[in-house]
Scaffold this motif. Structure first.
Motif, PDB file in Angstrom:
ATOM      1  N   LEU A 126       0.840  -1.192   0.000  1.00 23.94           N
ATOM      2  CA  LEU A 126       0.000   0.000   0.000  1.00 23.94           C
ATOM      3  C   LEU A 126       0.879   1.248   0.000  1.00 23.94           C
ATOM      4  N   GLY A 127       0.466   2.217  -0.806  1.00 25.54           N
ATOM      5  CA  GLY A 127       1.182   3.480  -0.851  1.00 25.54           C
ATOM      6  C   GLY A 127       0.419   4.561  -0.116  1.00 25.54           C
ATOM      7  N   ALA A 128       0.292   5.714  -0.737  1.00 27.95           N
ATOM      8  CA  ALA A 128      -0.384   6.857  -0.101  1.00 27.95           C
ATOM      9  C   ALA A 128      -1.867   6.570   0.090  1.00 27.95           C
ATOM     10  N   ILE A 129      -2.397   7.035   1.212  1.00 25.64           N
ATOM     11  CA  ILE A 129      -3.829   6.898   1.518  1.00 25.64           C
ATOM     12  C   ILE A 129      -4.402   8.289   1.788  1.00 25.64           C
ATOM     13  N   LYS A 130      -5.452   8.627   1.042  1.00 26.57           N
ATOM     14  CA  LYS A 130      -6.132   9.904   1.240  1.00 26.57           C
ATOM     15  C   LYS A 130      -7.544   9.634   1.745  1.00 26.57           C
ATOM     16  N   ILE A 131      -7.900  10.329   2.829  1.00 25.07           N
ATOM     17  CA  ILE A 131      -9.210  10.123   3.454  1.00 25.07           C
ATOM     18  C   ILE A 131      -9.978  11.442   3.441  1.00 25.07           C
ATOM     19  N   LYS A 132     -11.275  11.347   3.094  1.00 27.30           N
ATOM     20  CA  LYS A 132     -12.111  12.540   3.041  1.00 27.30           C
ATOM     21  C   LYS A 132     -13.444  12.257   3.713  1.00 27.30           C
ATOM     22  N   LEU A 133     -13.769  13.096   4.706  1.00 28.80           N
ATOM     23  CA  LEU A 133     -15.071  13.022   5.353  1.00 28.80           C
ATOM     24  C   LEU A 133     -15.973  14.119   4.811  1.00 28.80           C
ATOM     25  N   LEU A 134     -17.264  13.836   4.772  1.00 23.12           N
ATOM     26  CA  LEU A 134     -18.205  14.796   4.209  1.00 23.12           C
ATOM     27  C   LEU A 134     -18.142  16.136   4.949  1.00 23.12           C
ATOM     28  N   SER A 135     -17.942  16.060   6.270  1.00 24.13           N
ATOM     29  CA  SER A 135     -17.904  17.298   7.061  1.00 24.13           C
ATOM     30  C   SER A 135     -16.576  18.025   6.913  1.00 24.13           C
ATOM     31  N   GLY A 136     -15.596  17.330   6.413  1.00 17.37           N
ATOM     32  CA  GLY A 136     -14.278  17.930   6.287  1.00 17.37           C
ATOM     33  C   GLY A 136     -13.463  17.840   7.557  1.00 17.37           C
ATOM     34  N   LEU A 137     -14.063  17.321   8.651  1.00 15.91           N
ATOM     35  CA  LEU A 137     -13.366  17.196   9.926  1.00 15.91           C
ATOM     36  C   LEU A 137     -12.714  15.822  10.006  1.00 15.91           C
ATOM     37  N   LEU A 138     -11.412  15.765   9.994  1.00 15.80           N
ATOM     38  CA  LEU A 138     -10.689  14.490  10.014  1.00 15.80           C
ATOM     39  C   LEU A 138      -9.685  14.510  11.150  1.00 15.80           C
ATOM     40  N   SER A 139      -9.903  13.628  12.105  1.00 14.62           N
ATOM     41  CA  SER A 139      -8.989  13.565  13.245  1.00 14.62           C
ATOM     42  C   SER A 139      -7.834  12.634  12.931  1.00 14.62           C
TER      43      SER A 139
END
Length: 390
Positions: A153-166
């Protein structure tokens, strides 16, 4: 380009190089570039990988949280799309083929952080490398086995609908996907490779009708073999006449010359081509009437031959024209030399006249060997042999 089209081109290109060492059966050498194009079309362009990854079942991702973080759970995680897939092939001498697939997997699911539930999108780079080995050859078929499948696995990008990512969500996703994805992706690649193997073997086991004369049936004769330059395939052909009788030919194992910057090379032995020609060249006896309009010296020829007829044969003389009948005798043979191909035909030439009572008198029987220059070309996807008198 499908494998069927691939090996159609291989078959014809091999015949255009009669200067190469004479080879037996049908022996094909495929370069890594050609194999890469075929596998890319079969696995990626035809959507086979996307189709089988679509049913991928990903486990739920659970995080207990800590003193400062709320418990996190990601459920219903599924594949949305395979982005920018790329496939590369490396030949492993004496082993097989190393297949590498690089892609971005777009995943989507539901994320619950504390009491807040929202959609989560994950984009992860994956690089899958699998060594493919051919084994268990039997009756023209082989089994492919994947050895040493490695998924990184390489780069992982995570996106939440609210834009709040802890940071806790990011760490949990990275940890869980690293632990679970490789174990899920390698079995999918194994299924896809075996399906492609079945498809490709179908193009290496084919019966080709030759008009109404018969058929040519070719299939794998042994396990494929690899070198650093090419993947080699030994094929064997059975040339059958109508009714099922087989025209024999030498089916000894063969060797291949280097590719010399070509994608594909095929060698055909003269004995196999002779069997094919025996099926293709079925010339019925041809009879020609020797009249002045056709042969300017027909009367002189007739007069000369009549001088050979016994004087007591009163029924032989008359105005009946000469007839010439040409009949194919034996099977045609093709000879391959450096930058030259020749077809030899044996014919029986019969010169005769018809008596007044309707019976036939043979005046001359002659066996002749004709040498025809063969010009090899490809037209409309077919191999064409143009023959002319040498």
């Amino acid at each position: 380009m499908t494998m069927l089209k691939l090996f159609g081109i291989v078959f014809f290109c091999g015949l255009l190089s009669p200067s190469q060492e004479v080879l037996s059966g049908l022996s094909c050498a495929v370069s890594p570039g050609a194999m890469q194009n075929v596998l890319s079309d079969a696995i990626l362009q035809n959507g086979l990988l996307q189709q089988h990854l679509q049913g991928l079942v990903l486990p739920n991702i659970m995080g207990e949280g800590g003193l400062l973080n709320s418990p996190t759970s990601i459920t219903g995680l599924h594949l949305v799309k395979v982005r920018l897939p790329k496939l590369s092939v490396v030949l492993l001498p004496g082993i097989g083929v190393q297949l590498t697939i690089a892609a971005k997997l777009e995943l989507s699911g539901n994320c619950l952080v504390g009491l807040l539930s929202e959609l989560i999108d994950i984009l992860v780079d994956v690089n899958i490398t699998a060594n493919i080995k051919c084994t268990n050859f039997e009756s023209g078929t082989v089994q492919v086995v994947i050895e040493d499948c490695l998924c990184i696995l390489g780069a992982i990008k995570i996106k939440l609908l609210s834009g709040l990512l802890s940071l806790s969500v990011n760490d949990i996703v990275l940890k869980q996907l690293t632990a679970t994805l490789p174990g899920l992706l390698c079995p999918v690649v194994d299924i896809v490779v075996n399906l492609v193997n079945i498809q490709l073997l179908g193009t290496l086991n084919a019966v080709i009708p030759v008009g109404t004369a018969g058929t040519i049936h070719y299939r794998l004769a042994s396990l494929p073999f690899t070198s650093g330059l090419f993947l080699g395939l030994d094929l064997d052909g059975a040339v059958k006449q109508v009714g099922g009788s087989i025209i024999p030919h030498d089916s000894s194992p063969s060797s291949l010359p280097p590719l010399m910057d070509k994608l594909l090379i095929l060698g055909l032995r003269q004995s196999f081509l002779n069997a094919v020609l025996s099926l293709l060249i079925q010339i019925p006896p041809q009879t020609f009437t020797c009249v002045p309009e056709v042969f300017s010296d027909a009367s002189q020829l007739q007069e000369a031959i009549m001088t050979l007829v016994p004087a007591g044969c009163s029924t032989c003389r008359g105005t009946s024209p000469l007839n010439i009948k040409i009949t194919l005798s034996g099977n045609p043979l093709i000879l391959l030399e450096e930058n030259k191909a020749t077809v030899e035909l044996s014919v029986l030439i019969q010169v005769f006249i018809k008596r007044l009572d309707g019976t036939i008198l043979n005046l001359l029987l002659l066996k002749a060997d004709l040498s025809l220059n063969a010009h090899v070309s490809i037209a409309g996807g077919r191999l064409v042999l143009g023959l002319s008198l040498g």
